[in-house]
Design an enzyme around this catalytic site. Structure first.
Site, PDB file in Angstrom:
ATOM      1  N   ASP A 179       1.144  -1.148  -0.202  1.00 56.06           N
ATOM      2  CA  ASP A 179      -0.211  -0.375  -0.083  1.00 56.06           C
ATOM      3  C   ASP A 179       1.351   1.056   0.160  1.00 56.06           C
ATOM      4  O   ASP A 179       1.877   1.232   0.305  1.00 56.06           O
ATOM      5  CB  ASP A 179      -1.174   0.127   0.986  1.00 56.06           C
ATOM      6  CG  ASP A 179      -1.713   0.808   0.493  1.00 56.06           C
ATOM      7  OD1 ASP A 179      -3.060  -0.111   1.299  1.00 56.06           O
ATOM      8  OD2 ASP A 179      -1.979   2.222   1.038  1.00 56.06           O
ATOM      9  N   GLY A 234      -6.994   1.488  -4.688  1.00 50.90           N
ATOM     10  CA  GLY A 234      -7.954   2.352  -6.112  1.00 50.90           C
ATOM     11  C   GLY A 234      -8.135   3.351  -4.854  1.00 50.90           C
ATOM     12  O   GLY A 234      -8.636   3.419  -4.072  1.00 50.90           O
ATOM     13  N   SER A 246     -16.389  -3.333  -9.371  1.00 47.49           N
ATOM     14  CA  SER A 246     -17.879  -3.038  -8.144  1.00 47.49           C
ATOM     15  C   SER A 246     -19.123  -2.994  -8.716  1.00 47.49           C
ATOM     16  O   SER A 246     -19.033  -3.260 -10.166  1.00 47.49           O
ATOM     17  CB  SER A 246     -17.726  -1.523  -8.677  1.00 47.49           C
ATOM     18  OG  SER A 246     -18.326  -0.860  -7.887  1.00 47.49           O
ATOM     19  N   ASN A 247     -19.960  -3.269  -8.101  1.00 47.53           N
ATOM     20  CA  ASN A 247     -21.465  -2.776  -8.626  1.00 47.53           C
ATOM     21  C   ASN A 247     -21.444  -1.603  -9.853  1.00 47.53           C
ATOM     22  O   ASN A 247     -22.287  -2.275 -10.642  1.00 47.53           O
ATOM     23  CB  ASN A 247     -22.170  -3.137  -7.344  1.00 47.53           C
ATOM     24  CG  ASN A 247     -22.530  -1.349  -7.298  1.00 47.53           C
ATOM     25  OD1 ASN A 247     -23.398  -0.984  -6.722  1.00 47.53           O
ATOM     26  ND2 ASN A 247     -21.231  -1.420  -6.158  1.00 47.53           N
ATOM     27  N   TYR A 273     -16.001   6.452 -13.058  1.00 47.41           N
ATOM     28  CA  TYR A 273     -15.251   4.925 -11.744  1.00 47.41           C
ATOM     29  C   TYR A 273     -15.694   3.312 -12.307  1.00 47.41           C
ATOM     30  O   TYR A 273     -15.042   2.218 -12.574  1.00 47.41           O
ATOM     31  CB  TYR A 273     -15.860   5.170 -10.382  1.00 47.41           C
ATOM     32  CG  TYR A 273     -15.539   4.515  -9.184  1.00 47.41           C
ATOM     33  CD1 TYR A 273     -14.549   4.013  -9.078  1.00 47.41           C
ATOM     34  CD2 TYR A 273     -16.876   3.415  -9.467  1.00 47.41           C
ATOM     35  CE1 TYR A 273     -14.173   2.948  -7.749  1.00 47.41           C
ATOM     36  CE2 TYR A 273     -16.487   2.613  -8.098  1.00 47.41           C
ATOM     37  CZ  TYR A 273     -14.874   2.114  -7.547  1.00 47.41           C
ATOM     38  OH  TYR A 273     -14.476   1.615  -6.569  1.00 47.41           O
TER      39      TYR A 273
HETATM   40  N1  LIG Z   1     -16.088   0.041   0.285  1.00 52.41           N
HETATM   41  C1  LIG Z   1     -16.333  -0.408  -1.499  1.00 52.41           C
HETATM   42  O1  LIG Z   1     -18.173  -1.047  -0.491  1.00 52.41           O
HETATM   43  C2  LIG Z   1     -16.043  -0.952  -2.542  1.00 52.41           C
HETATM   44  C3  LIG Z   1     -17.014  -1.407  -3.512  1.00 52.41           C
HETATM   45  C4  LIG Z   1     -16.753  -1.665  -4.179  1.00 52.41           C
HETATM   46  C5  LIG Z   1     -15.177  -1.894  -5.212  1.00 52.41           C
HETATM   47  N2  LIG Z   1     -14.162  -1.017  -4.021  1.00 52.41           N
HETATM   48  C6  LIG Z   1     -13.635  -1.354  -4.449  1.00 52.41           C
HETATM   49  O2  LIG Z   1     -12.456  -2.307  -3.534  1.00 52.41           O
HETATM   50  C7  LIG Z   1     -11.377  -1.755  -3.401  1.00 52.41           C
HETATM   51  C8  LIG Z   1     -10.669  -1.784  -1.910  1.00 52.41           C
HETATM   52  O3  LIG Z   1     -11.567  -0.851  -1.519  1.00 52.41           O
HETATM   53  P1  LIG Z   1     -12.122  -0.231   0.240  1.00 52.41           P
HETATM   54  O4  LIG Z   1     -13.271   0.306   0.877  1.00 52.41           O
HETATM   55  O5  LIG Z   1     -11.006  -0.576   1.126  1.00 52.41           O
HETATM   56  O6  LIG Z   1     -11.181   0.784  -0.317  1.00 52.41           O
HETATM   57  P2  LIG Z   1      -9.860   2.060   0.618  1.00 52.41           P
HETATM   58  O7  LIG Z   1      -9.938   3.565  -0.052  1.00 52.41           O
HETATM   59  O8  LIG Z   1      -9.917   1.694   2.365  1.00 52.41           O
HETATM   60  O9  LIG Z   1      -8.581   1.576   0.397  1.00 52.41           O
HETATM   61  C9  LIG Z   1      -7.841   1.307  -1.180  1.00 52.41           C
HETATM   62  C10 LIG Z   1      -6.272   1.305  -1.075  1.00 52.41           C
HETATM   63  O10 LIG Z   1      -6.308   1.613  -1.981  1.00 52.41           O
HETATM   64  C11 LIG Z   1      -4.655   2.311  -1.678  1.00 52.41           C
HETATM   65  N3  LIG Z   1      -3.695   3.208  -2.464  1.00 52.41           N
HETATM   66  C12 LIG Z   1      -4.989   4.381  -3.054  1.00 52.41           C
HETATM   67  N4  LIG Z   1      -3.803   4.922  -3.998  1.00 52.41           N
HETATM   68  C13 LIG Z   1      -2.363   3.857  -3.571  1.00 52.41           C
HETATM   69  C14 LIG Z   1      -1.623   4.643  -4.539  1.00 52.41           C
HETATM   70  N5  LIG Z   1      -1.597   5.698  -5.516  1.00 52.41           N
HETATM   71  N6  LIG Z   1      -0.281   3.936  -4.403  1.00 52.41           N
HETATM   72  C15 LIG Z   1      -0.597   3.021  -3.545  1.00 52.41           C
HETATM   73  N7  LIG Z   1      -1.812   2.581  -2.965  1.00 52.41           N
HETATM   74  C16 LIG Z   1      -2.623   3.235  -3.168  1.00 52.41           C
HETATM   75  C17 LIG Z   1      -5.330   3.021  -0.619  1.00 52.41           C
HETATM   76  O11 LIG Z   1      -4.190   4.160   0.489  1.00 52.41           O
HETATM   77  C18 LIG Z   1      -5.655   2.391   0.224  1.00 52.41           C
HETATM   78  O12 LIG Z   1      -5.610   1.671   1.727  1.00 52.41           O
HETATM   79  C19 LIG Z   1     -11.336  -0.405  -4.004  1.00 52.41           C
HETATM   80  O13 LIG Z   1     -10.624  -0.740  -5.559  1.00 52.41           O
HETATM   81  C20 LIG Z   1     -12.788  -0.063  -4.786  1.00 52.41           C
HETATM   82  O14 LIG Z   1     -13.025   0.761  -5.987  1.00 52.41           O
HETATM   83  C21 LIG Z   1     -15.262  -0.909  -3.024  1.00 52.41           C
END
Ligand SMILES: NC(=O)c1ccc[n+]([C@@H]2O[C@H](COP(=O)([O-])OP(=O)(O)OC[C@H]3O[C@@H](n4cnc5c(N)ncnc54)[C@H](O)[C@@H]3O)[C@@H](O)[C@H]2O)c1
Length: 270
Positions: free
Chosen positions: A37, A76, A114-115, A139
């Site tokens: 990360d 992400g 994602s949905n 997105y």
């Molecule tokens: N949480 C949800 O409900 C949900 C729903 C659909 C999809 N997602 C996808 O699931 C994944 C994880 O989601 P989450 O809720 O844990 O999000 P989150 O934001 O908590 O975790 C994402 C992680 O990516 C890291 N990150 C961002 N930019 C970065 C970079 N430039 N280099 C390295 N790391 C980087 C962040 O530091 C973070 O720890 C994402 O891709 C998100 O789009 C999440």
């Protein structure tokens, strides 16, 4: 099958919400976890090896792919992001991680889609992953592009993949919509575990939900994958009611993507 006892699995986005849930759910069985990360990763256990790096650092990404059998891609930006961040992380960053994985001979990629990749379908339609994507936002469009890239990796390079169309990942459901779309911490770990252990998932797209009573999609791929969710958002209905959420009224959003499908258009980029 990726072997939990012997194979190394790289989890990206490991400091995030889902990454943390995956560490909690996987670390007992998966003996060789590499975590990355851009943020520091709290309290690693002896079977967790941490690499702090920006996804834009291609050299670091290539280095961390060494001896990796599977990548679980959870990096992400979501929520509030600039267009530049979306391109830098969700497009270029994803491309670089997938490419580095391919070049390093990684066998399997589990991908946080994602949905919102199908968010423009009307809510009455019981969408399954067999239908074409209908993204509700930029997105969601880039999430669908990730799925397409993995399709190409399977057809051209034989890399197995499971794209998870995650609904609403939270510790608990948060609103009326999440009564249908919630994915619990325990279930996200079960889903990724199944995606890694399956003998041959091919190039699979699955919905990432818990066993919610109000689920509005249909997914035969859960059975194929061996994903058996145990949590149900309905068990938290009274908590939501207590928060003032209208849990009995008509469904609030006309499309699967909820507010994303109704958000104002982003201003044109000049
Ligand atoms: N949480 C949800 O409900 C949900 C729903 C659909 C999809 N997602 C996808 O699931 C994944 C994880 O989601 P989450 O809720 O844990 O999000 P989150 O934001 O908590 O975790 C994402 C992680 O990516 C890291 N990150 C961002 N930019 C970065 C970079 N430039 N280099 C390295 N790391 C980087 C962040 O530091 C973070 O720890 C994402 O891709 C998100 O789009 C999440």
């Amino acid at each position: 099958m990726i072997n939990p006892a012997t194979d190394r699995v790289l989890i990206t986005g490991a400091a995030g919400a889902i990454g943390t849930a995956l560490r909690d759910g996987l670390r007992a069985d998966w003996r060789h976890l590499r975590l990355t990360d851009v943020k520091s990763i709290a309290n690693p256990t002896p079977n967790e090896e941490c690499v702090v790096a920006d996804v834009a650092d291609r050299t670091a990404i290539e280095r961390m792919m060494q001896d990796v059998a599977a990548v679980v891609y959870m990096t992400g930006v979501g929520g509030d992001y600039t267009l530049e961040d979306l391109f830098r992380v969700n497009v270029r960053g994803m491309f670089d991680v997938f490419e580095a994985a391919r070049l390093a001979g990684v066998q399997r990629i589990v991908y946080a889609s994602s949905n919102h990749a199908f968010g423009c379908y009307p809510i009455e339609e019981r969408v399954s992953p067999a239908l074409p994507p209908r993204p509700d936002s930029l997105y969601g469009t880039f999430k669908a592009w990730g799925e397409t890239m993995l399709r190409c990796y399977f057809d051209r390079h034989g890399i197995r993949s499971v794209s998870l169309r995650i609904g609403t990942y939270r510790k608990l459901p948060i609103d009326q919509r999440s009564l249908a779309t919630w994915l619990s911490p325990g279930d996200v770990a079960r889903l990724v575990d199944a995606a890694l252990r399956h003998p041959d998932p091919g190039c699979l797209v699955v919905n990432g939900y818990s066993a919610n009573t109000r689920i509005k999609t249909f997914d035969p791929n859960w059975e194929f994958l061996g994903y058996h969710p145990r949590d149900n958002a309905e068990d938290h209905r009274e908590m939501l009611r207590g928060m003032g959420v209208d849990v009995d009224g008509p469904w609030e959003w006309p499309e699967h993507g909820g507010s994303h499908a109704r958000a104002p258009e982003r201003p044109a980029r000049r």
